[in-house]
Design an enzyme around this catalytic site. Sequence first.
Site, PDB file in Angstrom:
ATOM      1  N   ALA A 127     -26.989 -32.561  27.411  1.00 39.01           N
ATOM      2  CA  ALA A 127     -26.297 -31.817  28.517  1.00 39.01           C
ATOM      3  C   ALA A 127     -25.363 -30.834  27.964  1.00 39.01           C
ATOM      4  O   ALA A 127     -24.929 -29.876  28.442  1.00 39.01           O
ATOM      5  CB  ALA A 127     -25.349 -33.085  29.236  1.00 39.01           C
ATOM      6  N   THR A 128     -24.932 -30.901  26.525  1.00 44.86           N
ATOM      7  CA  THR A 128     -23.964 -29.848  25.960  1.00 44.86           C
ATOM      8  C   THR A 128     -24.885 -28.643  26.148  1.00 44.86           C
ATOM      9  O   THR A 128     -24.118 -27.570  26.279  1.00 44.86           O
ATOM     10  CB  THR A 128     -23.801 -30.544  24.363  1.00 44.86           C
ATOM     11  OG1 THR A 128     -22.807 -31.696  24.527  1.00 44.86           O
ATOM     12  CG2 THR A 128     -23.009 -29.248  23.765  1.00 44.86           C
ATOM     13  N   ASN A 207     -16.875 -38.447  33.042  1.00 46.78           N
ATOM     14  CA  ASN A 207     -17.008 -39.378  31.824  1.00 46.78           C
ATOM     15  C   ASN A 207     -16.099 -40.365  31.660  1.00 46.78           C
ATOM     16  O   ASN A 207     -16.393 -41.393  30.816  1.00 46.78           O
ATOM     17  CB  ASN A 207     -17.897 -38.379  30.762  1.00 46.78           C
ATOM     18  CG  ASN A 207     -16.728 -37.540  30.037  1.00 46.78           C
ATOM     19  OD1 ASN A 207     -15.900 -36.811  30.883  1.00 46.78           O
ATOM     20  ND2 ASN A 207     -16.347 -37.522  28.872  1.00 46.78           N
ATOM     21  N   GLN A 235     -23.320 -37.784  33.660  1.00 42.63           N
ATOM     22  CA  GLN A 235     -22.888 -39.075  34.006  1.00 42.63           C
ATOM     23  C   GLN A 235     -23.224 -39.555  35.585  1.00 42.63           C
ATOM     24  O   GLN A 235     -23.180 -40.818  35.957  1.00 42.63           O
ATOM     25  CB  GLN A 235     -21.314 -39.392  33.967  1.00 42.63           C
ATOM     26  CG  GLN A 235     -20.951 -39.116  32.530  1.00 42.63           C
ATOM     27  CD  GLN A 235     -21.152 -40.126  31.465  1.00 42.63           C
ATOM     28  OE1 GLN A 235     -21.491 -41.365  31.933  1.00 42.63           O
ATOM     29  NE2 GLN A 235     -21.000 -39.893  30.394  1.00 42.63           N
ATOM     30  N   SER A 255     -28.721 -35.157  31.054  1.00 43.01           N
ATOM     31  CA  SER A 255     -28.963 -36.031  29.716  1.00 43.01           C
ATOM     32  C   SER A 255     -29.857 -37.102  29.654  1.00 43.01           C
ATOM     33  O   SER A 255     -29.603 -37.961  30.541  1.00 43.01           O
ATOM     34  CB  SER A 255     -27.645 -36.310  29.149  1.00 43.01           C
ATOM     35  OG  SER A 255     -27.613 -36.934  28.004  1.00 43.01           O
ATOM     36  N   HIS A 257     -30.037 -39.752  27.157  1.00 43.61           N
ATOM     37  CA  HIS A 257     -29.355 -40.892  26.457  1.00 43.61           C
ATOM     38  C   HIS A 257     -28.442 -41.501  27.413  1.00 43.61           C
ATOM     39  O   HIS A 257     -28.051 -42.614  27.083  1.00 43.61           O
ATOM     40  CB  HIS A 257     -29.061 -40.485  25.112  1.00 43.61           C
ATOM     41  CG  HIS A 257     -27.636 -39.878  24.941  1.00 43.61           C
ATOM     42  ND1 HIS A 257     -26.573 -40.657  24.574  1.00 43.61           N
ATOM     43  CD2 HIS A 257     -27.223 -38.573  25.261  1.00 43.61           C
ATOM     44  CE1 HIS A 257     -25.482 -39.799  24.606  1.00 43.61           C
ATOM     45  NE2 HIS A 257     -25.853 -38.481  24.847  1.00 43.61           N
ATOM     46  N   THR A 295     -39.855 -25.584  19.912  1.00 39.58           N
ATOM     47  CA  THR A 295     -41.030 -26.674  20.276  1.00 39.58           C
ATOM     48  C   THR A 295     -40.326 -27.857  21.174  1.00 39.58           C
ATOM     49  O   THR A 295     -39.475 -28.357  20.742  1.00 39.58           O
ATOM     50  CB  THR A 295     -41.658 -27.197  18.951  1.00 39.58           C
ATOM     51  OG1 THR A 295     -42.462 -26.007  18.306  1.00 39.58           O
ATOM     52  CG2 THR A 295     -42.884 -28.121  19.448  1.00 39.58           C
ATOM     53  N   CYS A 381     -17.034 -38.046  22.409  1.00 39.75           N
ATOM     54  CA  CYS A 381     -16.605 -36.659  21.830  1.00 39.75           C
ATOM     55  C   CYS A 381     -15.263 -36.393  21.209  1.00 39.75           C
ATOM     56  O   CYS A 381     -14.825 -35.496  20.497  1.00 39.75           O
ATOM     57  CB  CYS A 381     -17.080 -35.461  22.737  1.00 39.75           C
ATOM     58  SG  CYS A 381     -18.725 -35.584  23.238  1.00 39.75           S
TER      59      CYS A 381
END
Length: 457
Positions: A127-128, A207, A235, A255, A257, A295, A381
Amino acid sequence: MASSKLLASALRQTLLSKFTTTHHVRPLSTAAAAAVAADYHEDTDGITMKGVKISGRPLYLDVQATSPVDPRVLDAMLPFYLSRYGNPHSRTHLFGWESENAVEAARSQVASLIGASPKEIIFTSGATESNNISVKGVLHFYKDKKRHVITTQTEHKCVLDSCRHLQQEGFEVTYLPVKSDGIIDLDQLRSAIRPDTGLVSVMAVNNEIGVIQPMEEIGQICKEFNVPFHTDAAQALGKIPVDVEKWNVSLMSLSGHKIYGPKGVGALYLRRRPRIRVEPQMNGGGQERGLRSGTVPTPLVVGMGAACELAQMEMQYDEKRIKSLQERLLNGVREKLDGVVVNGSEERRYAGNLNLSFAYVEGESLLMGLKEVAVSSGSACTSASLEPSYVLRALGVDEDMAHTSIRFGIGRFTTEAEIDRAVALTVHQVEKLREMSPLYEMVKEGINIKDIQWSQH
């Protein structure tokens, strides 16, 4: 096929036997792994790491930081590590074709969860990266006519830093404040839009405090003024219903994860009609329609697709179960402690995120005392900072209360026993710290601390 299954089974058995029979982490061949092994020691008395000793592995209640990979996701990924390892961009042989098919199937799985077309999904590293492509990419593409961005003070750090980067290039940014419940004022958003506004970026589910912004209303305002609408939905994905048409978003960051998929993979939704254009932030072989060269990591993408499909099937069940666990946690704490405040709206929030402040307790001491529960004081973060959360400060939370905030993250694999243990440990630690607090003694005696005029010596 049979050989890959045998290999996967053998790998699982090897890993399982190491985890169940080995108490010491063996030194590994790489310097990084050896450094971790040297810092981590597990024996019959417990675990010691970074100078902290605890009786065993902590309860995991930090699902907003990351989620464990669902075993069904891992099963989907393993063949693409062991036997189907082709480059999805190799167009001349079977290995490449089967990887390409797997990537396109995953693209459809991600698109289905948000009500989009597979052609509108671009795979990224997370997502970043998707936020950076969205915020910088849109403004760079339309820079001749659009020089203004609107976002909120409570966005994720990567959105705020992308906006600051644009400011250094001469663009203008409006950082909308939020109300005390964490929700933006729609009238302020409407009045902030200008003829040269190129993007509105508002996070769907925060978040740190879990509040859900009024996405449909924001999307309607953006449509009315013909301004592209971007949302960081990392989120929100898989936790609340997400519909790109209902929300009228032009770009959406996702995202892997955060939804029981692997780390290192994410996606960007990019609307085709009306078409939104971005300038690529990375140059290379032109993969992902030239917007994200490099890739495509097939196993990670397959994992994200599987995680999205599972979320679509189990979202309602997960939501109901997580809501009951959240109520168990909140009621359990409130029954035994006073001075407990829920940060952010209690009505408009995702149940799996519970951010609490405990009055008359020093925050760092509380976190250090809760080493048997893996929780955080805010975003992963920014967790290294001792500053109070900028999100809580934007809500107008007093600095002393902002310092005592704990974010409890409840997820698909959290159990009632873990919640009960977390309640007991939290209550014990807060009571212990309050016993040592002269401020709490004064409050119990009926003294209003805010009326005290403190003098310096």
